[in-house]
Design a protein around this motif. Structure first.
Motif, PDB file in Angstrom:
ATOM      1  N   ALA A 121      42.409   8.651  33.274  1.00 51.96           N
ATOM      2  CA  ALA A 121      42.225   8.715  34.720  1.00 51.96           C
ATOM      3  C   ALA A 121      43.224   9.652  35.388  1.00 51.96           C
ATOM      4  O   ALA A 121      42.847  10.509  36.201  1.00 51.96           O
ATOM      5  N   ASP A 122      44.492   9.503  35.082  1.00 55.14           N
ATOM      6  CA  ASP A 122      45.513  10.328  35.746  1.00 55.14           C
ATOM      7  C   ASP A 122      45.299  11.807  35.457  1.00 55.14           C
ATOM      8  O   ASP A 122      45.439  12.656  36.344  1.00 55.14           O
ATOM      9  N   ASP A 123      44.959  12.127  34.218  1.00 55.78           N
ATOM     10  CA  ASP A 123      44.769  13.521  33.870  1.00 55.78           C
ATOM     11  C   ASP A 123      43.533  14.089  34.550  1.00 55.78           C
ATOM     12  O   ASP A 123      43.514  15.260  34.943  1.00 55.78           O
ATOM     13  N   ALA A 124      42.493  13.282  34.668  1.00 51.24           N
ATOM     14  CA  ALA A 124      41.283  13.746  35.350  1.00 51.24           C
ATOM     15  C   ALA A 124      41.593  14.103  36.802  1.00 51.24           C
ATOM     16  O   ALA A 124      41.120  15.124  37.319  1.00 51.24           O
ATOM     17  N   LEU A 125      42.399  13.289  37.455  1.00 50.15           N
ATOM     18  CA  LEU A 125      42.773  13.572  38.844  1.00 50.15           C
ATOM     19  C   LEU A 125      43.628  14.834  38.915  1.00 50.15           C
ATOM     20  O   LEU A 125      43.489  15.647  39.836  1.00 50.15           O
ATOM     21  N   ARG A 126      44.513  15.014  37.928  1.00 50.48           N
ATOM     22  CA  ARG A 126      45.336  16.230  37.890  1.00 50.48           C
ATOM     23  C   ARG A 126      44.482  17.473  37.757  1.00 50.48           C
ATOM     24  O   ARG A 126      44.752  18.515  38.370  1.00 50.48           O
ATOM     25  N   LEU A 127      43.417  17.377  36.967  1.00 52.91           N
ATOM     26  CA  LEU A 127      42.549  18.518  36.727  1.00 52.91           C
ATOM     27  C   LEU A 127      41.641  18.823  37.919  1.00 52.91           C
ATOM     28  O   LEU A 127      41.069  19.908  37.985  1.00 52.91           O
ATOM     29  N   GLY A 128      41.523  17.857  38.851  1.00 49.48           N
ATOM     30  CA  GLY A 128      40.741  18.114  40.050  1.00 49.48           C
ATOM     31  C   GLY A 128      39.674  17.096  40.379  1.00 49.48           C
ATOM     32  O   GLY A 128      38.997  17.222  41.404  1.00 49.48           O
ATOM     33  N   ALA A 129      39.483  16.064  39.558  1.00 46.50           N
ATOM     34  CA  ALA A 129      38.497  15.034  39.882  1.00 46.50           C
ATOM     35  C   ALA A 129      38.931  14.272  41.127  1.00 46.50           C
ATOM     36  O   ALA A 129      40.119  14.032  41.347  1.00 46.50           O
ATOM     37  N   ASN A 130      37.945  13.889  41.939  1.00 53.92           N
ATOM     38  CA  ASN A 130      38.229  13.077  43.126  1.00 53.92           C
ATOM     39  C   ASN A 130      38.186  11.589  42.828  1.00 53.92           C
ATOM     40  O   ASN A 130      38.824  10.793  43.519  1.00 53.92           O
ATOM     41  N   LYS A 131      37.442  11.229  41.770  1.00 54.78           N
ATOM     42  CA  LYS A 131      37.235   9.821  41.452  1.00 54.78           C
ATOM     43  C   LYS A 131      37.008   9.684  39.959  1.00 54.78           C
ATOM     44  O   LYS A 131      36.440  10.581  39.326  1.00 54.78           O
ATOM     45  N   VAL A 132      37.448   8.572  39.374  1.00 49.80           N
ATOM     46  CA  VAL A 132      37.224   8.286  37.956  1.00 49.80           C
ATOM     47  C   VAL A 132      36.524   6.938  37.846  1.00 49.80           C
ATOM     48  O   VAL A 132      36.960   5.947  38.438  1.00 49.80           O
ATOM     49  N   VAL A 133      35.421   6.912  37.082  1.00 51.55           N
ATOM     50  CA  VAL A 133      34.640   5.689  36.886  1.00 51.55           C
ATOM     51  C   VAL A 133      34.601   5.379  35.399  1.00 51.55           C
ATOM     52  O   VAL A 133      34.265   6.245  34.586  1.00 51.55           O
ATOM     53  N   LEU A 134      34.941   4.152  35.052  1.00 54.14           N
ATOM     54  CA  LEU A 134      34.864   3.698  33.668  1.00 54.14           C
ATOM     55  C   LEU A 134      33.400   3.374  33.365  1.00 54.14           C
ATOM     56  O   LEU A 134      32.817   2.452  33.939  1.00 54.14           O
ATOM     57  N   SER A 135      32.802   4.139  32.466  1.00 51.30           N
ATOM     58  CA  SER A 135      31.362   4.008  32.236  1.00 51.30           C
ATOM     59  C   SER A 135      30.986   2.702  31.547  1.00 51.30           C
ATOM     60  O   SER A 135      29.811   2.318  31.542  1.00 51.30           O
ATOM     61  N   THR A 136      31.955   2.004  30.964  1.00 50.43           N
ATOM     62  CA  THR A 136      31.684   0.703  30.353  1.00 50.43           C
ATOM     63  C   THR A 136      31.777  -0.443  31.364  1.00 50.43           C
ATOM     64  O   THR A 136      31.469  -1.585  31.026  1.00 50.43           O
ATOM     65  N   ASP A 137      32.177  -0.139  32.591  1.00 51.16           N
ATOM     66  CA  ASP A 137      32.289  -1.144  33.653  1.00 51.16           C
ATOM     67  C   ASP A 137      30.965  -1.170  34.421  1.00 51.16           C
ATOM     68  O   ASP A 137      30.687  -0.303  35.257  1.00 51.16           O
ATOM     69  N   LYS A 138      30.130  -2.166  34.143  1.00 52.43           N
ATOM     70  CA  LYS A 138      28.787  -2.198  34.724  1.00 52.43           C
ATOM     71  C   LYS A 138      28.815  -2.280  36.244  1.00 52.43           C
ATOM     72  O   LYS A 138      27.992  -1.660  36.930  1.00 52.43           O
ATOM     73  N   ALA A 139      29.780  -3.031  36.781  1.00 56.41           N
ATOM     74  CA  ALA A 139      29.870  -3.149  38.238  1.00 56.41           C
ATOM     75  C   ALA A 139      30.239  -1.806  38.868  1.00 56.41           C
ATOM     76  O   ALA A 139      29.678  -1.406  39.894  1.00 56.41           O
ATOM     77  N   ALA A 140      31.184  -1.118  38.245  1.00 59.67           N
ATOM     78  CA  ALA A 140      31.589   0.189  38.773  1.00 59.67           C
ATOM     79  C   ALA A 140      30.441   1.189  38.697  1.00 59.67           C
ATOM     80  O   ALA A 140      30.253   2.010  39.608  1.00 59.67           O
ATOM     81  N   MET A 141      29.657   1.124  37.632  1.00 57.75           N
ATOM     82  CA  MET A 141      28.519   2.033  37.504  1.00 57.75           C
ATOM     83  C   MET A 141      27.456   1.710  38.552  1.00 57.75           C
ATOM     84  O   MET A 141      26.866   2.621  39.152  1.00 57.75           O
ATOM     85  N   ARG A 142      27.206   0.437  38.796  1.00 58.96           N
ATOM     86  CA  ARG A 142      26.194   0.053  39.799  1.00 58.96           C
ATOM     87  C   ARG A 142      26.609   0.475  41.201  1.00 58.96           C
ATOM     88  O   ARG A 142      25.760   0.771  42.049  1.00 58.96           O
ATOM     89  N   SER A 143      27.915   0.500  41.452  1.00 55.66           N
ATOM     90  CA  SER A 143      28.392   0.844  42.794  1.00 55.66           C
ATOM     91  C   SER A 143      28.508   2.357  43.010  1.00 55.66           C
ATOM     92  O   SER A 143      28.790   2.798  44.130  1.00 55.66           O
ATOM     93  N   THR A 144      28.307   3.134  41.964  1.00 63.25           N
ATOM     94  CA  THR A 144      28.363   4.593  42.083  1.00 63.25           C
ATOM     95  C   THR A 144      26.945   5.109  42.258  1.00 63.25           C
ATOM     96  O   THR A 144      26.116   4.998  41.366  1.00 63.25           O
ATOM     97  N   ARG A 145      26.663   5.671  43.417  1.00 68.15           N
ATOM     98  CA  ARG A 145      25.314   6.111  43.752  1.00 68.15           C
ATOM     99  C   ARG A 145      25.358   7.436  44.510  1.00 68.15           C
ATOM    100  O   ARG A 145      26.371   7.799  45.086  1.00 68.15           O
ATOM    101  N   GLY A 146      24.241   8.133  44.496  1.00 68.20           N
ATOM    102  CA  GLY A 146      24.067   9.290  45.353  1.00 68.20           C
ATOM    103  C   GLY A 146      24.577  10.615  44.824  1.00 68.20           C
ATOM    104  O   GLY A 146      24.702  11.579  45.581  1.00 68.20           O
ATOM    105  N   LEU A 147      24.848  10.703  43.520  1.00 70.13           N
ATOM    106  CA  LEU A 147      25.299  11.981  42.979  1.00 70.13           C
ATOM    107  C   LEU A 147      24.139  12.983  42.970  1.00 70.13           C
ATOM    108  O   LEU A 147      22.995  12.633  42.698  1.00 70.13           O
ATOM    109  N   ASP A 148      24.458  14.230  43.252  1.00 72.25           N
ATOM    110  CA  ASP A 148      23.442  15.279  43.257  1.00 72.25           C
ATOM    111  C   ASP A 148      23.160  15.821  41.861  1.00 72.25           C
ATOM    112  O   ASP A 148      22.030  16.200  41.550  1.00 72.25           O
TER     113      ASP A 148
END
Length: 345
Positions: free
Chosen positions: A213-240
């Motif tokens: 996560a920390d490295d992803a933010l350093r590289l320029g990501a705005n947000k990091v989602v753990l793909s094994t976290d079903k709740a986090a995946m369900r709450s992530t919507r609207g990507l183009d």
């Protein structure tokens, strides 16, 4: 014939070892490069271990090449001795088919000549061998100028990891105001984050590892989602748009659920096993697509963009005698984010 030395695989079950071989002679349109640096791509490992089942041995891999021009063919005008030149994943195409005529030579109907493992168009009895070696003969049309302001060590992975992620982001017109997902933080994923942010998009990284996560933010990501976290995946919507860089078998259904209506998921990883896709996952006019590397013209455009933005790959420089260890570390995900071999050293 031109003598060469390199590190290659004699069979799928043996480690890479030093070997000698011969390259085709130069003609008036060719360059002879002394290789300085060569990146290590996961496809090199698939090829050396014959995990795709189509390898011709012996094989010297390596298609992320930066070298210095030692000799120039008589009809070459845009390179001179001493220039830095780069060679990517393919080194020839027919030039006559519709894709070639439309500037998409990487989709040549006659088949591209790969940087390694393909019959040379100019010498069909010789198989091309790659950049884990001391030299390379290439038609100058398929060599690229290395920007003066970029570190050549960090440029090498741009010839595969860079163009593989740049091309689909450009094709789907990623830009300001768009929300983009990147799946996987490796050699491809870290370049995808850099490019998507440079294009002005908001970037979400999907990963299976909280440690990234920390490295992803350093590289320029705005947000990091753990793909094994079903709740986090369900709450992530609207990507183009989602660029999926993972080269292992994984579930893409949950990823498709994060797309907006008519959004696109593009696969650029090359898993050696089939991916499962439930038909309900592409409802709402969602699309699953794929992309492979990019044209020579597009690669030139990418290098110019990188020069403008100061973008290179994050690398770990290794010696040739560390190649086998590097292969194992790539498979286990233990590299940030691309190994580059110091071939001159």
């Amino acid at each position: 014939m031109i003598n060469a030395t390199g590190f290659g695989a004699q069979t799928a079950d043996l480690p890479l070892a030093e070997m000698t071989f011969q390259r085709r002679d130069m003609d008036d349109h060719d360059l002879l490069l002394d290789i300085l640096y060569c990146g290590v791509c996961h496809s090199d490992i698939h090829s050396c271990r014959n995990e795709w089942g189509n390898t011709h041995f012996p094989l010297v891999p390596g298609h992320e090449i930066v070298g210095r021009v030692r000799s120039v063919g008589a009809k070459v005008r845009h390179f001179k001795v001493g220039d830095l030149a780069a060679v990517g994943c393919f080194v020839d195409a027919c030039g006559q088919c519709q894709p070639c005529q439309e500037g998409e030579d990487h989709y040549c109907k006659g088949g591209i000549t790969l940087t390694y493992g393909s019959p040379e168009r100019k010498a069909p009895n010789i198989l091309s061998q790659g950049g884990f070696s001391n030299n390379y003969v290439v038609d100058a049309r398929y060599a690229l100028q290395v920007p003066d302001n970029l570190d050549p060590k960090g440029v090498a992975p741009l010839l595969c990891a860079g163009i593989t992620t740049y091309s689909p982001l450009r094709r789907w017109q990623v830009g300001p105001g768009m929300r983009v997902g990147v799946v996987g933080l490796g050699g491809l994923g870290h370049m995808a984050i850099k490019f998507a942010r440079a294009f002005g998009a908001e970037v979400t990284l999907f990963t299976t590892s909280t440690a990234k996560a920390d490295d992803a933010l350093r590289l320029g990501a705005n947000k990091v989602v753990l793909s094994t976290d079903k709740a986090a995946m369900r709450s992530t919507r609207g990507l183009d748009f989602i660029l999926d860089t993972v080269s292992a078998k994984h579930d893409i259904d949950a990823l498709l659920g994060t797309l907006r209506r008519a959004g696109t998921l593009c696969l650029v990883g090359l898993p050696d096993q089939p991916l499962n896709l439930m038909s309900r996952s592409v409802l709402s006019n969602k699309a699953v697509s794929g992309s492979i590397i990019g044209s020579i013209a597009e690669t030139r455009e990418m290098l110019n963009f990188c020069a403008e933005k100061g973008i290179v790959a994050d690398i770990e420089l290794i010696r040739p005698d560390q190649i086998n260890e590097a292969f194992d570390r790539v498979v286990s995900g233990d590299v940030k984010y691309r190994f580059v071999i110091d071939m001159a050293g």
